[in-house]
Design a protein around this motif. Structure first.
Motif, PDB file in Angstrom:
ATOM      1  N   LEU A   1     -12.108   6.078   6.834  1.00 36.55           N
ATOM      2  CA  LEU A   1     -11.252   6.898   7.577  1.00 36.55           C
ATOM      3  C   LEU A   1     -12.007   7.934   8.548  1.00 36.55           C
TER       4      LEU A   1
ATOM      5  N   VAL B   1       1.358   5.131   0.225  1.00 36.28           N
ATOM      6  CA  VAL B   1       0.714   6.338   0.844  1.00 36.28           C
ATOM      7  C   VAL B   1       1.380   7.561   0.385  1.00 36.28           C
TER       8      VAL B   1
ATOM      9  N   GLU C   1     -11.115  -1.389  18.340  1.00 35.60           N
ATOM     10  CA  GLU C   1     -10.228  -1.401  17.463  1.00 35.60           C
ATOM     11  C   GLU C   1      -9.986  -2.891  16.783  1.00 35.60           C
TER      12      GLU C   1
ATOM     13  N   GLN D   1      -2.339   6.832  11.976  1.00 29.31           N
ATOM     14  CA  GLN D   1      -3.553   6.816  12.621  1.00 29.31           C
ATOM     15  C   GLN D   1      -4.691   5.940  11.710  1.00 29.31           C
ATOM     16  N   GLY D   2      -4.346   6.357  10.398  1.00 23.25           N
ATOM     17  CA  GLY D   2      -5.334   5.933   9.267  1.00 23.25           C
ATOM     18  C   GLY D   2      -4.954   4.583   8.896  1.00 23.25           C
ATOM     19  N   LEU D   3      -3.527   4.215   8.769  1.00 20.56           N
ATOM     20  CA  LEU D   3      -3.198   2.639   8.748  1.00 20.56           C
ATOM     21  C   LEU D   3      -3.581   1.959   9.601  1.00 20.56           C
TER      22      LEU D   3
ATOM     23  N   LYS E   1      -6.249   1.788  11.198  1.00 23.09           N
ATOM     24  CA  LYS E   1      -7.672   1.425  10.923  1.00 23.09           C
ATOM     25  C   LYS E   1      -7.814  -0.116  10.152  1.00 23.09           C
ATOM     26  N   ARG E   2      -6.853  -0.309   9.182  1.00 20.69           N
ATOM     27  CA  ARG E   2      -6.730  -1.233   8.398  1.00 20.69           C
ATOM     28  C   ARG E   2      -6.516  -2.691   9.170  1.00 20.69           C
TER      29      ARG E   2
ATOM     30  N   ILE F   1       1.978  11.207  11.651  1.00 26.93           N
ATOM     31  CA  ILE F   1       0.807  10.727  12.771  1.00 26.93           C
ATOM     32  C   ILE F   1      -0.302  10.411  12.198  1.00 26.93           C
ATOM     33  N   ARG F   2      -0.669  11.391  11.316  1.00 21.24           N
ATOM     34  CA  ARG F   2      -2.099  11.058  10.572  1.00 21.24           C
ATOM     35  C   ARG F   2      -1.998   9.719   9.828  1.00 21.24           C
ATOM     36  N   VAL F   3      -1.062   9.687   8.928  1.00 22.63           N
ATOM     37  CA  VAL F   3      -1.013   8.373   8.328  1.00 22.63           C
ATOM     38  C   VAL F   3      -0.863   7.165   9.130  1.00 22.63           C
TER      39      VAL F   3
ATOM     40  N   ALA G   1      -7.087  -4.441  11.962  1.00 19.28           N
ATOM     41  CA  ALA G   1      -8.053  -5.561  12.415  1.00 19.28           C
ATOM     42  C   ALA G   1      -8.523  -6.445  11.147  1.00 19.28           C
TER      43      ALA G   1
ATOM     44  N   GLY H   1     -12.876  -0.244   9.223  1.00 14.04           N
ATOM     45  CA  GLY H   1     -11.603   0.092   8.710  1.00 14.04           C
ATOM     46  C   GLY H   1     -11.289  -0.880   7.590  1.00 14.04           C
TER      47      GLY H   1
ATOM     48  N   LEU I   1       0.741  -1.189  -0.162  1.00 10.86           N
ATOM     49  CA  LEU I   1      -0.098   0.006  -0.015  1.00 10.86           C
ATOM     50  C   LEU I   1       0.921   1.271  -0.064  1.00 10.86           C
TER      51      LEU I   1
ATOM     52  N   TYR J   1     -11.633  -2.984  12.200  1.00 14.25           N
ATOM     53  CA  TYR J   1     -11.596  -1.593  13.226  1.00 14.25           C
ATOM     54  C   TYR J   1     -12.849  -0.794  13.023  1.00 14.25           C
TER      55      TYR J   1
ATOM     56  N   ARG K   1      -6.879  -6.420   4.698  1.00 13.53           N
ATOM     57  CA  ARG K   1      -6.493  -5.141   4.474  1.00 13.53           C
ATOM     58  C   ARG K   1      -5.376  -4.514   5.388  1.00 13.53           C
TER      59      ARG K   1
ATOM     60  N   TRP L   1      -5.975  10.651   0.589  1.00 14.39           N
ATOM     61  CA  TRP L   1      -6.679  10.201   1.408  1.00 14.39           C
ATOM     62  C   TRP L   1      -7.804  11.514   1.885  1.00 14.39           C
TER      63      TRP L   1
END
Lengths: 366, 320
Positions: free
Chosen positions: B45, A51, B311, A78-80, A82-83, A74-76, A85, B25, A49, B8, A89, B83
């Motif tokens: 997101l 980014v 999560e 946090q976003g990553l 989320k994948r 930090i943002r990326v 679990a 997620g 992936l 998530y 992904r 994004w």
């Protein structure tokens, strides 16, 4: 969740970062990577992936001038997360490719400062790629290039086919003076064994196994250099005290007389590594106060530090590392019965006063 | 009844007739009746309710802004390679806003040709509409920019405060704007006169989640080892106020808050979920610490039902 390892790839434009990155992505088929890049180049390997993110350096509003972090990271992250679990992904590791001009300081500090990044990832290494053909000139001209060397856990000395052995030794010697902690891997087209460069645990306190004499060994050609098994060249006379075997063949203008300087002296680089050792136990309270005061006063100039300390009356090894003012330390495993209880530490930074550091450290003796 | 979503939980929204919508997620949106829609080829997101009240609008790491109802998904915008990690909407003005790096974009679903773009010197971390949906706040590095959402050419009013602002929220009466910082603190501005204050001192970590309770009299926040609520009462609101701590009786740090009327839900990194009624002070334990992963999303419905997600995809809906 298990923290995701992050490899930060730095290096000047043209050094071969992208080549190395593509190799990692295409060869390491067992793992899925998320790659954070600043420009979309020829990266794009199935299963990874990619980014894009603009490098954004944030000053923390906490009164610490050197406390800067990378907001994009930090943002990326946090976003990553989320994948993660999701079986389909999720990914196994993150690689952050910085631009050639990036200061690695804020990148590394992000892993100490930000709650989410700390909770979800661990910085595995700062890996710096340099071009054997251009590196000396680049280091002369560019402060950012010197910082990239200083911050590195390991350095890929790339394009070694474009330089002769004497020149390579001169480069390695200069790198070692700036950063005695970094392992240097020679490479052509980034052909380094991946298991040697991934999974370093470069910022893991548990992994501070030893700051072996080899690390503390002054580089080839320096006073006090001890030839170990890794030195695949003939010994030479030490009568010239460090004039050394590098530099004679190549007419690097920096290779001026090193005659009577102490180890840790440099080519005129503002950045150098200072290695300290003490064969007596230290006073735990004194050494922690000294380190805190030192980092508070000189943390802007101290880029990285690592140490193993033998504390009086303490069976365990005290290990620490620091990035600028951020100090991270803990008691680790006990000293082995046959292990010499010697304290060792290495500071890498700008304008370091080796004698003052030495004196400060010695004053911590119990 | 707990259930597993195996992804998530990015957000939970009240999607009118469709009940709670779980935004995930892995790019799915799952509605309370079990219907699922693939909204993104990647992670969702950020999410907000659609201004029509039907379904949810989500931003993804596939660069798409998607409107999802139980019947299916429809892309509202596509930006390949980017994004979309902040979205906001207003039922009053019918507008949707989303962030794309340093740019905020405003759309009006009822007017297909309407689009406004607002550029910022740094990345937009969060967006919020004022209660009437006329002004848009963009949280960014160095402050919060306020835009008139429908105007084409304008310079924003910037509420400046050093540091990185990660969240923005207007108080329900529109008098205050609150931001959450990279540091463990909030910042509050009174919009009428620009008076401001840092709200902090009680947090152990970043404040990620904000929710007004009791018609805006209190602001509930995450980031501490207890619930923290700030009064927005009287002439000075939060500007000279002290926070009130809510003992939750559960270990861990609050990661998530959500409210409806007097009811407040709090989720913790220990997995605990606690519901509180601020009027009756009744407290109920929805999920105990250790019974799940860190809570990442919460929602409270008008009928008193609470939905939570964590999560690793642990989720549940309970009547409190």
């Amino acid at each position: 969740m298990t923290p995701i390892p992050v490899t930060v790839l730095t290096g000047f434009l043209g050094a071969g970062k992208t080549t190395l990155l593509n190799r990692i992505l295409s060869e390491d088929h067992g793992r899925r990577y998320a790659v954070i890049v600043n420009e979309f180049g020829e990266i794009g390997i199935d299963g990874s992936l990619v980014v894009g993110a603009d490098e954004e350096v944030f000053e923390m509003n906490n009164g610490c001038v050197c406390c800067t972090v990378r907001g994009d990271l930090i943002r990326v992250v946090q976003g990553l997360m989320k994948r993660q679990a999701s079986a389909a992904r999720g990914f196994d590791a993150i690689i952050v490719e910085t631009t050639g001009l990036a200061d690695p300081g804020p990148v590394a500090q992000t892993f100490f400062v930000d709650d989410d990044v700390r909770a979800n990832t661990r910085l595995d290494s700062v890996t710096t790629v340099v071009d054997a053909h251009h590196v000396l000139a680049t280091l002369d001209e560019n402060a950012q290039a010197r910082e990239q060397i200083a911050f590195a856990d390991q350095i890929i000395l790339n394009k070694t086919d474009l330089a002769d052995e004497a020149a390579l030794r001169a480069i390695e010697a200069r790198i070692a003076r700036m950063n005695p902690l970094a392992k240097v891997h020679r490479a052509v087209k980034g052909d380094v064994p991946l298991d040697a460069i991934l999974g370093r645990g470069g910022f893991d306190l548990e992994r501070i196994v030893s700051l072996e004499p080899d690390f503390l060994n002054p580089p080839h050609g320096e006073a006090g250099h001890v030839h170990g098994p890794d030195c695949d060249h003939e010994d030479h006379g030490h009568g010239d005290h460090g004039h050394g075997d590098h530099g004679h063949g190549d007419h690097d203008h920096h290779d001026h007389d090193h005659g009577d300087h102490a180890r840790g002296h440099d080519h005129g680089d503002d950045i150098k590594g200072v290695s300290l050792s003490l064969d007596r136990p230290v006073d735990g309270a004194k050494v922690s106060r000294w380190l805190s005061d030192l980092l508070a006063a000189q943390g802007q100039d101290i880029l990285r530090a690592k140490g193993i300390i033998a504390v009086q009356g303490e069976p365990r090894r005290l290990v620490f590392q620091a990035v600028h003012m951020m100090l991270d330390g803990d008691f680790q495993r006990p000293w082995a019965p046959d292990e010499a209880r010697e304290s060792r530490m290495v500071f890498i930074g700008r304008n370091l006063d080796a004698a003052a550091l030495e004196a400060g450290f010695r004053a911590c003796a119990a | 009844m707990p259930f597993a979503l195996s992804a998530y939980v990015t957000a939970i929204l009240n999607a009118a007739d469709a009940g709670f919508a779980f935004v995930l997620g892995d790019g799915r949106v799952r509605f309370e009746d079990g219907r699922e829609v693939e909204a993104h080829d990647g992670a969702a997101l950020a999410a907000t309710a659609h201004p029509s009240g039907q379904g949810v609008v989500t931003g993804g790491d596939d660069g798409r802004l998607v409107w999802t109802r139980p019947e299916g998904a429809q892309a509202l915008a596509e930006h390949p390679g980017a994004w979309i990690d902040a979205v906001a909407s207003s039922r009053d003005s019918g507008l949707i806003a989303y962030a794309l790096g340093k740019r905020a974009v405003v759309l009006a679903p009822a007017e297909p040709d309407f689009q406004r773009t607002f550029d910022h010197p740094a990345t937009v971390a969060d967006l919020a509409f004022d209660p009437r949906g006329r002004r848009l706040a963009a949280a960014t590095y160095g402050g919060v920019a306020l835009w008139y959402a429908r105007f084409a050419d304008q310079k924003p009013v910037t509420l400046r405060w050093a540091g990185s602002h990660a969240r923005a929220l207007f108080s329900p009466d529109g008098k205050y704007l609150v931001s959450a910082m990279q540091e463990p603190a909030l910042h509050a501005w009174r919009l009428a006169d620009g008076a401001q204050a840092e709200l902090g001192g009680c947090y152990g970590g970043k404040v990620r989640s904000l929710a007004f309770v009791q018609k805006g009299d209190w602001l509930a926040t995450s980031g501490a080892d207890q619930g923290v609520i700030w009064p927005f009462l009287g002439r000075d609101g939060p500007l000279r106020a002290r926070p009130v701590g809510l003992n939750l009786g559960q270990p861990g740090r609050v990661t998530c808050v959500a409210a409806q009327g007097d009811r407040l839900g709090l989720g913790l990194d220990s997995g605990a979920v606690v519901a509180l009624d601020l009027t009756t002070e009744a407290q109920s334990l929805v999920r105990s610490a250790g019974d799940g992963a860190a809570v990442t999303a919460l929602a409270v419905a008008a009928d008193g039902r609470l939905a939570y997600g964590d999560e690793t995809g642990g989720a549940g809906i309970v009547q409190v």
